[in-house]
Design an enzyme around this catalytic site. Structure first.
Site, mmCIF file in Angstrom:
data_model
loop_
_atom_site.group_PDB
_atom_site.id
_atom_site.type_symbol
_atom_site.label_atom_id
_atom_site.label_comp_id
_atom_site.label_asym_id
_atom_site.label_seq_id
_atom_site.Cartn_x
_atom_site.Cartn_y
_atom_site.Cartn_z
ATOM 1 N N ARG A 172 -4.655 10.359 4.348
ATOM 2 C CA ARG A 172 -3.630 11.396 4.410
ATOM 3 C C ARG A 172 -2.659 11.365 3.239
ATOM 4 O O ARG A 172 -2.114 12.390 2.839
ATOM 5 C CB ARG A 172 -2.805 11.225 5.691
ATOM 6 C CG ARG A 172 -3.433 11.718 6.936
ATOM 7 C CD ARG A 172 -2.473 11.461 8.068
ATOM 8 N NE ARG A 172 -1.120 11.881 7.696
ATOM 9 C CZ ARG A 172 -0.660 13.103 7.839
ATOM 10 N NH1 ARG A 172 -1.402 14.035 8.372
ATOM 11 N NH2 ARG A 172 0.572 13.395 7.460
ATOM 12 N N CYS A 196 -5.435 13.015 12.993
ATOM 13 C CA CYS A 196 -5.961 11.685 12.678
ATOM 14 C C CYS A 196 -5.860 10.854 13.943
ATOM 15 O O CYS A 196 -5.298 11.302 14.943
ATOM 16 C CB CYS A 196 -5.229 11.056 11.508
ATOM 17 S SG CYS A 196 -3.661 10.349 11.919
ATOM 18 N N ILE A 237 7.284 7.349 17.226
ATOM 19 C CA ILE A 237 6.914 8.075 15.998
ATOM 20 C C ILE A 237 5.607 8.860 16.161
ATOM 21 O O ILE A 237 5.536 10.036 15.820
ATOM 22 C CB ILE A 237 6.771 7.107 14.792
ATOM 23 C CG1 ILE A 237 8.026 6.241 14.633
ATOM 24 C CG2 ILE A 237 6.468 7.879 13.497
ATOM 25 C CD1 ILE A 237 9.234 6.919 14.074
ATOM 26 N N VAL A 263 1.953 18.545 8.228
ATOM 27 C CA VAL A 263 2.665 18.427 6.941
ATOM 28 C C VAL A 263 3.593 19.627 6.741
ATOM 29 O O VAL A 263 3.903 19.999 5.621
ATOM 30 C CB VAL A 263 1.696 18.289 5.741
ATOM 31 C CG1 VAL A 263 1.044 16.924 5.702
ATOM 32 C CG2 VAL A 263 0.648 19.384 5.735
ATOM 33 N N ARG A 286 0.031 14.602 13.287
ATOM 34 C CA ARG A 286 0.586 14.402 11.946
ATOM 35 C C ARG A 286 0.539 15.634 11.042
ATOM 36 O O ARG A 286 -0.172 15.667 10.027
ATOM 37 C CB ARG A 286 -0.118 13.235 11.252
ATOM 38 C CG ARG A 286 0.104 11.939 11.962
ATOM 39 C CD ARG A 286 -0.593 10.798 11.295
ATOM 40 N NE ARG A 286 0.221 10.158 10.263
ATOM 41 C CZ ARG A 286 -0.169 9.073 9.610
ATOM 42 N NH1 ARG A 286 -1.343 8.549 9.845
ATOM 43 N NH2 ARG A 286 0.614 8.523 8.717
ATOM 44 N N ARG A 323 -8.787 -0.686 4.319
ATOM 45 C CA ARG A 323 -7.949 0.360 3.727
ATOM 46 C C ARG A 323 -6.569 -0.194 3.375
ATOM 47 O O ARG A 323 -5.924 0.309 2.451
ATOM 48 C CB ARG A 323 -7.746 1.512 4.720
ATOM 49 C CG ARG A 323 -8.959 2.401 4.899
ATOM 50 C CD ARG A 323 -8.579 3.589 5.754
ATOM 51 N NE ARG A 323 -7.291 4.113 5.318
ATOM 52 C CZ ARG A 323 -6.428 4.736 6.095
ATOM 53 N NH1 ARG A 323 -6.685 4.954 7.353
ATOM 54 N NH2 ARG A 323 -5.279 5.172 5.614
ATOM 55 N N ASP A 368 4.426 0.753 12.193
ATOM 56 C CA ASP A 368 3.276 0.044 11.614
ATOM 57 C C ASP A 368 3.200 -1.420 12.042
ATOM 58 O O ASP A 368 2.269 -2.123 11.660
ATOM 59 C CB ASP A 368 3.313 0.142 10.074
ATOM 60 C CG ASP A 368 2.892 1.522 9.583
ATOM 61 O OD1 ASP A 368 2.413 2.328 10.390
ATOM 62 O OD2 ASP A 368 3.047 1.789 8.369
ATOM 63 N N LYS A 375 0.836 -1.208 0.000
ATOM 64 C CA LYS A 375 0.000 0.000 0.000
ATOM 65 C C LYS A 375 0.873 1.260 0.000
ATOM 66 O O LYS A 375 0.651 2.181 -0.790
ATOM 67 C CB LYS A 375 -0.901 -0.001 1.250
ATOM 68 C CG LYS A 375 -1.597 1.328 1.496
ATOM 69 C CD LYS A 375 -2.491 1.282 2.707
ATOM 70 C CE LYS A 375 -1.840 1.684 4.003
ATOM 71 N NZ LYS A 375 -1.528 3.101 4.152
ATOM 72 N N ASN A 376 1.865 1.294 0.892
ATOM 73 C CA ASN A 376 2.641 2.520 1.062
ATOM 74 C C ASN A 376 3.633 2.778 -0.074
ATOM 75 O O ASN A 376 4.280 3.822 -0.106
ATOM 76 C CB ASN A 376 3.370 2.518 2.411
ATOM 77 C CG ASN A 376 2.406 2.766 3.559
ATOM 78 O OD1 ASN A 376 1.226 3.041 3.336
ATOM 79 N ND2 ASN A 376 2.898 2.660 4.783
HETATM 80 C C1 UD1 Z 1 4.127 7.020 6.568
HETATM 81 C C2 UD1 Z 1 3.317 5.783 6.310
HETATM 82 C C3 UD1 Z 1 2.689 5.270 7.602
HETATM 83 C C4 UD1 Z 1 3.767 5.083 8.669
HETATM 84 C C5 UD1 Z 1 4.615 6.334 8.821
HETATM 85 C C6 UD1 Z 1 5.813 6.131 9.743
HETATM 86 C C7 UD1 Z 1 2.566 6.116 4.023
HETATM 87 C C8 UD1 Z 1 1.444 6.389 3.084
HETATM 88 N N1 UD1 Z 1 2.283 6.121 5.336
HETATM 89 O O1 UD1 Z 1 3.230 8.027 7.066
HETATM 90 O O2 UD1 Z 1 2.042 4.024 7.329
HETATM 91 O O3 UD1 Z 1 3.145 4.806 9.910
HETATM 92 O O4 UD1 Z 1 5.140 6.744 7.530
HETATM 93 O O5 UD1 Z 1 6.595 5.088 9.300
HETATM 94 O O6 UD1 Z 1 3.674 5.850 3.602
HETATM 95 N N2 UD1 Z 1 5.912 14.909 10.834
HETATM 96 C C9 UD1 Z 1 5.981 16.256 11.106
HETATM 97 N N3 UD1 Z 1 5.861 17.134 10.060
HETATM 98 C C10 UD1 Z 1 5.690 16.715 8.770
HETATM 99 C C11 UD1 Z 1 5.638 15.342 8.498
HETATM 100 C C12 UD1 Z 1 5.752 14.455 9.552
HETATM 101 O O7 UD1 Z 1 6.133 16.664 12.254
HETATM 102 O O8 UD1 Z 1 5.591 17.568 7.881
HETATM 103 C C13 UD1 Z 1 6.008 13.926 11.948
HETATM 104 C C14 UD1 Z 1 4.751 13.068 12.124
HETATM 105 O O9 UD1 Z 1 3.782 13.727 12.908
HETATM 106 C C15 UD1 Z 1 5.312 11.838 12.792
HETATM 107 C C16 UD1 Z 1 6.712 11.705 12.144
HETATM 108 O O10 UD1 Z 1 7.010 12.975 11.589
HETATM 109 O O11 UD1 Z 1 5.472 12.052 14.170
HETATM 110 C C17 UD1 Z 1 6.809 10.674 11.041
HETATM 111 O O12 UD1 Z 1 5.725 10.831 10.163
HETATM 112 P P1 UD1 Z 1 5.824 10.503 8.611
HETATM 113 O O13 UD1 Z 1 7.019 9.659 8.331
HETATM 114 O O14 UD1 Z 1 5.678 11.762 7.835
HETATM 115 O O15 UD1 Z 1 4.509 9.624 8.400
HETATM 116 P P2 UD1 Z 1 3.699 9.558 7.068
HETATM 117 O O16 UD1 Z 1 4.601 9.800 5.933
HETATM 118 O O17 UD1 Z 1 2.455 10.369 7.195
#
Ligand code: UD1
Length: 416
Positions: free
Chosen positions: A92, A116, A326, A123, A121, A396, A304, A22-23
């Protein structure tokens, strides 16, 4: 709302084929926005998130054709540069259209995801990275409005390792003017799979799989064919289910080389594991031993897989400490496991799990994707019937999960 009913106590036995990841599929589908040519993808899993992503791309004007396990996407007629709130709030990963849209069309409107179930989380790193590449970004009515005539190569340092952040900026940089260097980038195998696909499309990327990724921008990308990598989290979930239930299973079509920390923890729990190219065999005699774990970015233990191991620890011999580094709210399965008789104390980002001889079936509620997988494993090992509500979370991210588990001998059925 659909539910799953599981009669526990049957050790999993047999062979199961692992689906596409999926990812990896979600970001790679977004890469179709980077070119006017067709991108043909194989080994695409049949999942709700994949359907949502396809609908989102189609709304933008991407043409999509489907055959079993194969999707062809063509971005020749993209005319709507928007990812609406209705879609981003359910998935997301929709934010992954941001980088490709700004890079190819110079503009994007992407809803902010909001909170969420597993944490806030944000961006912000995606936004800061695009700003460093020269995009002008305003937050308007809950949307990210990004504009740039042409993105420029930049050196971007991530102060937190972000998987989709790395993927968004890597895609954006493929069409930028000049060289972009992503530092403290995510090393996840799904980032490498995306880079492989982008290279097949003509992108100049090196260093993926390490924490420094270098992208030399090109004027245009072209179409390509790409096969999505196997899902390491689905693989890990079946292996933990087999270990917790005292089973004996073989996974085919997976990859052992990207499961190191998960396999190490299963060995520590007492499983016997043999790997051979694309097959992974696990055999567990008796009760698992409790295993401590701490989640962290790849190649460390994946967040995960934390919930699934919590189910294993709940019935293990001994006590285990589980630390989640995380996401700040990723212990929602604990309350539900307690309903099945698990002994778990939570303090901040740490859980202490004291294994019990036997869980007892009960009605429980799934709260997010991996929490659902945890409850399925707990249901498989509990005495009597467990009914899991809100299983749309499971759909999902797990392809045909009850068919695959039934094939392994589980007594599981969907209640509609
Ligand atoms: C991806 C995976 C998800 C997995 C996660 C961590 C996909 C579609 N999803 O989610 O299954 O659980 O990686 O391995 O690939 N953060 C910030 N600012 C940002 C972005 C992230 O502070 O702009 C923080 C998040 O809140 C979190 C950490 O960074 O605490 C890691 O998140 P991130 O690696 O971005 O997770 P996703 O990419 O959303």
């Amino acid at each position: 709302m659909q539910k799953l009913a599981i009669q526990g106590g049957v050790p999993l036995r047999g062979e199961v084929r692992i689906s596409g990841a999926k990812n990896a599929a979600l970001p790679i589908m977004c890469a179709s926005l980077l070119t006017a040519d067709a991108l043909s993808l194989g080994n695409v899993p049949e999942l709700h998130d994949v359907v949502t992503m396809r609908k989102l791309l189609q709304q933008m004007g991407v043409m999509a054709t489907l055959e079993a396990g194969a999707v062809t996407l063509c971005g020749a007629q993209v005319d709507k540069l928007e990812a609406p709130y209705e879609m981003v709030k359910t998935m997301r990963a929709a934010v992954l259209v941001l980088g490709p849209l700004v890079a190819r069309f110079g503009e994007a409107f992407v809803s902010l995801p909001g909170g969420c179930a597993i944490g806030s989380r944000p961006v912000d790193l995606h936004i800061k990275g695009l700003q460093a590449m020269g995009a002008e970004i305003h937050i308007e009515h809950g949307y990210i409005h990004a504009k740039a005539s042409r993105l420029k190569g930049a050196r971007i340092f991530f102060d937190i390792v972000s998987v989709t952040g790395t993927e968004n900026l890597m895609m954006a940089a493929t069409l930028a003017d000049g060289v972009t260097v992503l530092e403290n980038a995510a090393r996840e195998p799904e980032v490498v799979d995306l880079a492989n696909c982008l290279r097949a499309m003509g992108a100049k990327i090196s260093g993926d799989g390490t924490d420094t990724i270098t992208i030399a921008g090109v004027d245009r990308l072209h179409g390509a064919e790409h096969r999505i990598m196997p899902d390491r989290i689905e693989s890990g979930t079946f292996l933990v289910a087999a270990a917790a239930s005292g089973g004996n299973i073989t996974l085919t079509g997976g990859r052992a080389d990207i499961l190191d920390t998960v396999l190490e923890k299963l060995l520590e729990a007492g499983a016997h594991i043999r790997t051979d190219g694309t097959s992974i065999h696990l055999e567990m005699a008796g009760r698992p031993k409790a295993v401590n774990l701490r989640t962290a970015p790849y190649p460390a233990f994946p967040t995960d897989m934390q919930a699934q191991f919590m189910a294993l620890n709940a019935v293990a011999d001994g006590s285990a400490m589980v630390v989640e580094t995380i996401f700040e709210n990723r212990f929602m399965h604990v309350q539900e496991l307690r309903r099945l008789g698990a002994l778990i104390d939570v303090e901040g980002n740490t859980c202490m799990v004291r294994g019990v001889q036997q869980l007892e079936g009960a009605a429980v509620m799934a709260t997010d994707l991996r929490a659902s997988a945890c409850l399925v494993i707990a249901g498989l090992v509990a005495q009597g019937e467990t009914v899991i509500d809100r299983i749309y979370h499971l759909d999902r991210g797990y392809e045909h999960i009850e068919a695959k588990l039934s094939q392994l001998g589980a007594n599981i059925r969907r209640l509609k």
